[in-house]
Design a protein around this motif. Structure first.
Motif, PDB file in Angstrom:
ATOM      1  N   ARG A  27      13.526  31.947  74.023  1.00  0.00           N
ATOM      2  CA  ARG A  27      12.931  32.890  74.963  1.00  0.00           C
ATOM      3  C   ARG A  27      12.513  34.188  74.293  1.00  0.00           C
ATOM      4  NH1 ARG A  27      15.675  34.780  80.718  1.00  0.00           N
ATOM      5  NH2 ARG A  27      13.708  35.251  81.784  1.00  0.00           N
ATOM      6  N   ILE A  28      13.391  34.734  73.451  1.00  0.00           N
ATOM      7  CA  ILE A  28      13.101  36.014  72.799  1.00  0.00           C
ATOM      8  C   ILE A  28      12.267  35.800  71.536  1.00  0.00           C
ATOM      9  CG2 ILE A  28      14.089  38.119  71.832  1.00  0.00           C
ATOM     10  CD1 ILE A  28      14.616  37.671  74.844  1.00  0.00           C
ATOM     11  N   GLU A  29      12.731  34.899  70.672  1.00  0.00           N
ATOM     12  CA  GLU A  29      12.034  34.664  69.412  1.00  0.00           C
ATOM     13  C   GLU A  29      10.902  33.643  69.535  1.00  0.00           C
ATOM     14  OE1 GLU A  29      12.331  36.156  66.368  1.00  0.00           O
ATOM     15  OE2 GLU A  29      13.529  37.599  67.505  1.00  0.00           O
ATOM     16  N   GLN A  30      10.837  32.975  70.685  1.00  0.00           N
ATOM     17  CA  GLN A  30       9.786  31.990  70.952  1.00  0.00           C
ATOM     18  C   GLN A  30       9.712  30.905  69.876  1.00  0.00           C
ATOM     19  OE1 GLN A  30       6.009  33.777  72.037  1.00  0.00           O
ATOM     20  NE2 GLN A  30       7.024  35.577  72.865  1.00  0.00           N
ATOM     21  N   ALA A  31      10.873  30.455  69.457  1.00  0.00           N
ATOM     22  CA  ALA A  31      10.921  29.351  68.490  1.00  0.00           C
ATOM     23  C   ALA A  31      10.330  28.104  69.135  1.00  0.00           C
ATOM     24  CB  ALA A  31      12.362  29.093  68.056  1.00  0.00           C
ATOM     25  N   ILE A  64       4.386  20.176  67.214  1.00  0.00           N
ATOM     26  CA  ILE A  64       4.893  19.061  66.433  1.00  0.00           C
ATOM     27  C   ILE A  64       4.403  19.164  65.001  1.00  0.00           C
ATOM     28  CG2 ILE A  64       4.976  16.563  66.273  1.00  0.00           C
ATOM     29  CD1 ILE A  64       4.307  16.492  69.226  1.00  0.00           C
ATOM     30  N   ASP A  65       5.353  19.132  64.062  1.00  0.00           N
ATOM     31  CA  ASP A  65       5.002  19.103  62.651  1.00  0.00           C
ATOM     32  C   ASP A  65       3.965  20.159  62.287  1.00  0.00           C
ATOM     33  OD1 ASP A  65       6.695  17.033  62.352  1.00  0.00           O
ATOM     34  OD2 ASP A  65       5.175  15.490  62.546  1.00  0.00           O
ATOM     35  N   GLY A  66       4.124  21.362  62.829  1.00  0.00           N
ATOM     36  CA  GLY A  66       3.117  22.390  62.584  1.00  0.00           C
ATOM     37  C   GLY A  66       3.728  23.656  62.039  1.00  0.00           C
ATOM     38  N   GLY A  67       3.046  24.807  62.290  1.00  0.00           N
ATOM     39  CA  GLY A  67       3.516  26.097  61.790  1.00  0.00           C
ATOM     40  C   GLY A  67       4.878  26.446  62.328  1.00  0.00           C
ATOM     41  N   GLN A  68       5.570  27.320  61.619  1.00  0.00           N
ATOM     42  CA  GLN A  68       6.942  27.642  61.985  1.00  0.00           C
ATOM     43  C   GLN A  68       7.073  29.033  62.591  1.00  0.00           C
ATOM     44  OE1 GLN A  68       9.216  27.069  58.445  1.00  0.00           O
ATOM     45  NE2 GLN A  68       8.967  24.858  58.451  1.00  0.00           N
ATOM     46  N   HIS A  69       5.969  29.674  62.924  1.00  0.00           N
ATOM     47  CA  HIS A  69       6.051  31.029  63.440  1.00  0.00           C
ATOM     48  C   HIS A  69       5.280  31.157  64.742  1.00  0.00           C
ATOM     49  CE1 HIS A  69       7.912  32.252  59.684  1.00  0.00           C
ATOM     50  NE2 HIS A  69       6.934  31.653  59.036  1.00  0.00           N
ATOM     51  N   LYS A  70       5.737  32.022  65.626  1.00  0.00           N
ATOM     52  CA  LYS A  70       5.056  32.245  66.882  1.00  0.00           C
ATOM     53  C   LYS A  70       3.749  32.985  66.632  1.00  0.00           C
ATOM     54  CE  LYS A  70       7.858  36.399  67.668  1.00  0.00           C
ATOM     55  NZ  LYS A  70       8.921  36.996  68.469  1.00  0.00           N
ATOM     56  N   ILE A  71       2.809  32.807  67.545  1.00  0.00           N
ATOM     57  CA  ILE A  71       1.511  33.426  67.390  1.00  0.00           C
ATOM     58  C   ILE A  71       1.660  34.940  67.519  1.00  0.00           C
ATOM     59  CG2 ILE A  71      -0.796  33.633  68.402  1.00  0.00           C
ATOM     60  CD1 ILE A  71      -0.516  30.752  69.333  1.00  0.00           C
ATOM     61  N   GLY A  72       1.136  35.660  66.540  1.00  0.00           N
ATOM     62  CA  GLY A  72       1.130  37.115  66.605  1.00  0.00           C
ATOM     63  C   GLY A  72       2.430  37.766  66.210  1.00  0.00           C
ATOM     64  N   GLY A  73       3.377  37.060  65.654  1.00  0.00           N
ATOM     65  CA  GLY A  73       4.631  37.685  65.279  1.00  0.00           C
ATOM     66  C   GLY A  73       5.505  36.759  64.463  1.00  0.00           C
ATOM     67  N   LEU A 105      14.735  24.808  79.395  1.00  0.00           N
ATOM     68  CA  LEU A 105      15.680  25.604  80.175  1.00  0.00           C
ATOM     69  C   LEU A 105      16.002  26.913  79.461  1.00  0.00           C
ATOM     70  CD1 LEU A 105      18.020  22.735  81.377  1.00  0.00           C
ATOM     71  CD2 LEU A 105      16.607  24.182  82.842  1.00  0.00           C
ATOM     72  N   ALA A 106      16.201  26.842  78.145  1.00  0.00           N
ATOM     73  CA  ALA A 106      16.500  28.056  77.389  1.00  0.00           C
ATOM     74  C   ALA A 106      15.320  29.010  77.427  1.00  0.00           C
ATOM     75  CB  ALA A 106      16.849  27.699  75.941  1.00  0.00           C
ATOM     76  N   ARG A 107      14.104  28.497  77.303  1.00  0.00           N
ATOM     77  CA  ARG A 107      12.919  29.349  77.324  1.00  0.00           C
ATOM     78  C   ARG A 107      12.769  30.056  78.670  1.00  0.00           C
ATOM     79  NH1 ARG A 107       9.317  28.616  73.506  1.00  0.00           N
ATOM     80  NH2 ARG A 107       9.770  26.403  73.295  1.00  0.00           N
ATOM     81  N   ALA A 108      13.182  29.384  79.735  1.00  0.00           N
ATOM     82  CA  ALA A 108      13.094  29.973  81.072  1.00  0.00           C
ATOM     83  C   ALA A 108      14.343  30.755  81.448  1.00  0.00           C
ATOM     84  CB  ALA A 108      12.854  28.872  82.100  1.00  0.00           C
ATOM     85  N   GLY A 109      15.381  30.694  80.619  1.00  0.00           N
ATOM     86  CA  GLY A 109      16.630  31.385  80.933  1.00  0.00           C
ATOM     87  C   GLY A 109      17.360  30.775  82.112  1.00  0.00           C
ATOM     88  N   LEU A 110      17.269  29.455  82.233  1.00  0.00           N
ATOM     89  CA  LEU A 110      17.848  28.775  83.387  1.00  0.00           C
ATOM     90  C   LEU A 110      18.968  27.826  82.990  1.00  0.00           C
ATOM     91  CD1 LEU A 110      14.577  27.827  85.305  1.00  0.00           C
ATOM     92  CD2 LEU A 110      16.124  29.733  85.801  1.00  0.00           C
ATOM     93  N   THR A 111      19.807  27.534  83.965  1.00  0.00           N
ATOM     94  CA  THR A 111      20.837  26.498  83.864  1.00  0.00           C
ATOM     95  C   THR A 111      20.414  25.358  84.786  1.00  0.00           C
ATOM     96  OG1 THR A 111      22.589  28.105  83.417  1.00  0.00           O
ATOM     97  CG2 THR A 111      23.282  25.985  84.291  1.00  0.00           C
ATOM     98  N   PRO A 112      20.655  24.108  84.426  1.00  0.00           N
ATOM     99  CA  PRO A 112      20.256  22.999  85.309  1.00  0.00           C
ATOM    100  C   PRO A 112      20.807  23.168  86.721  1.00  0.00           C
ATOM    101  CG  PRO A 112      20.991  22.163  83.181  1.00  0.00           C
ATOM    102  CD  PRO A 112      21.298  23.627  83.184  1.00  0.00           C
ATOM    103  N   ASP A 113      19.983  22.830  87.683  1.00  0.00           N
ATOM    104  CA  ASP A 113      20.382  22.921  89.089  1.00  0.00           C
ATOM    105  C   ASP A 113      21.335  21.778  89.421  1.00  0.00           C
ATOM    106  OD1 ASP A 113      20.650  23.334  91.786  1.00  0.00           O
ATOM    107  OD2 ASP A 113      18.624  22.670  92.304  1.00  0.00           O
ATOM    108  N   TRP A 114      22.610  22.123  89.600  1.00  0.00           N
ATOM    109  CA  TRP A 114      23.583  21.089  89.957  1.00  0.00           C
ATOM    110  C   TRP A 114      23.848  21.062  91.463  1.00  0.00           C
ATOM    111  CZ3 TRP A 114      27.858  23.562  91.983  1.00  0.00           C
ATOM    112  CH2 TRP A 114      28.104  24.899  91.572  1.00  0.00           C
ATOM    113  N   MET A 115      22.938  21.676  92.230  1.00  0.00           N
ATOM    114  CA  MET A 115      22.998  21.694  93.697  1.00  0.00           C
ATOM    115  C   MET A 115      24.300  22.301  94.208  1.00  0.00           C
ATOM    116  SD  MET A 115      21.147  18.030  94.595  1.00  0.00           S
ATOM    117  CE  MET A 115      20.900  18.468  96.324  1.00  0.00           C
TER     118      MET A 115
END
Length: 222
Positions: A27-31, A64-73, A105-115
């Motif tokens: 989410r922060i580093e956009q890995a 997939i099998d591409g660059g290792q850095h986020k765009i612009g940073g 889920l990590a990118r969205a900062g969410l935990t799975p919905d276990w109802m």
């Protein structure tokens, strides 16, 4: 997101539980996930290969099998190590599909919905409204002949409809079971990632602790 520093030799490390570490990385580093293509598929192929690439890149934001850095940073190297570990989730724990789910889920900062709080309730499948309000509807499920007394104590036969109110359970118990089974699968995958990151010792500025999300939060809620 707050970090607590720990000193390791002369380097101060950020101590994070595995879920917090995943959210920091994705989410922060956009890995990005570096998911290998199936052995019989190339990125320039068609059919499943093309759909697979489009799914990862366009829909999920993975590469997939591409660059290792986020765009612009710059993407922190520890974040890339975490992403690489997630990409290695074994098939026994869900493989690529689970890796994508963990990253999403990590990118969205969410935990799975276990109802949480879900309890199956018996409800009518047919609901009708009239001037008197809302009430359950009924359907004809059969007929029956009954003997009725007519004028002058004379008995006659009459056919009547047998009515029933169809019902269902909402949410259905299977829905709740599936949601909680999915949460447990995610939890086990996080445990594998945590153990891999701790045992690997490749993180330079992040220290993954043993902290984990609750294994079965629905039990503690009862």
């Amino acid at each position: 997101m707050s970090f607590h520093g720990r000193v390791s030799g002369t380097r101060i490390k950020r101590a994070l539980g595995v879920q917090a570490a995943l959210e920091w990385a994705f989410r922060i580093e956009q890995a990005q996930l570096e998911l290998p293509l199936p052995p019989d598929v190339t990125e320039e192929g068609f059919g499943f290969g093309l759909e697979y690439v489009l799914l990862q890149r366009a829909v999920l934001g993975c590469k997939i099998d591409g660059g290792q850095h986020k765009i612009g940073g710059y993407t922190h190297e520890d974040a890339e190590v975490i992403a690489a570990t997630v990409a290695g989730i074994p098939d026994s724990l869900g493989g690529k599909r689970m890796a994508i789910r963990v990253a999403e889920l990590a990118r969205a900062g969410l935990t799975p919905d276990w109802m949480p709080g879900a309890v199956p309730r018996c409800v009518p499948t047919i609901v009708k409204q009239n001037q008197h309000g809302t009430h359950a509807g009924a359907i004809v499920v059969g007929t029956e002949r009954i003997r009725v007394r007519g004028p002058g104590a004379r008995a006659t036969w009459k056919t009547i409809d047998i009515l029933a109110c169809p019902v269902t359970f909402s949410p259905h118990p299977h829905q709740i079971e599936a949601a909680r089974r999915s949460y447990e699968d995610w939890w086990h995958a996080l445990g594998w990632v945590r153990e891999g990151l701790i045992a690997g010792g490749m993180l330079r500025e992040v220290e993954v602790t043993v902290a984990m999300p609750k294994a079965r939060p629905w039990i503690s809620c009862k």
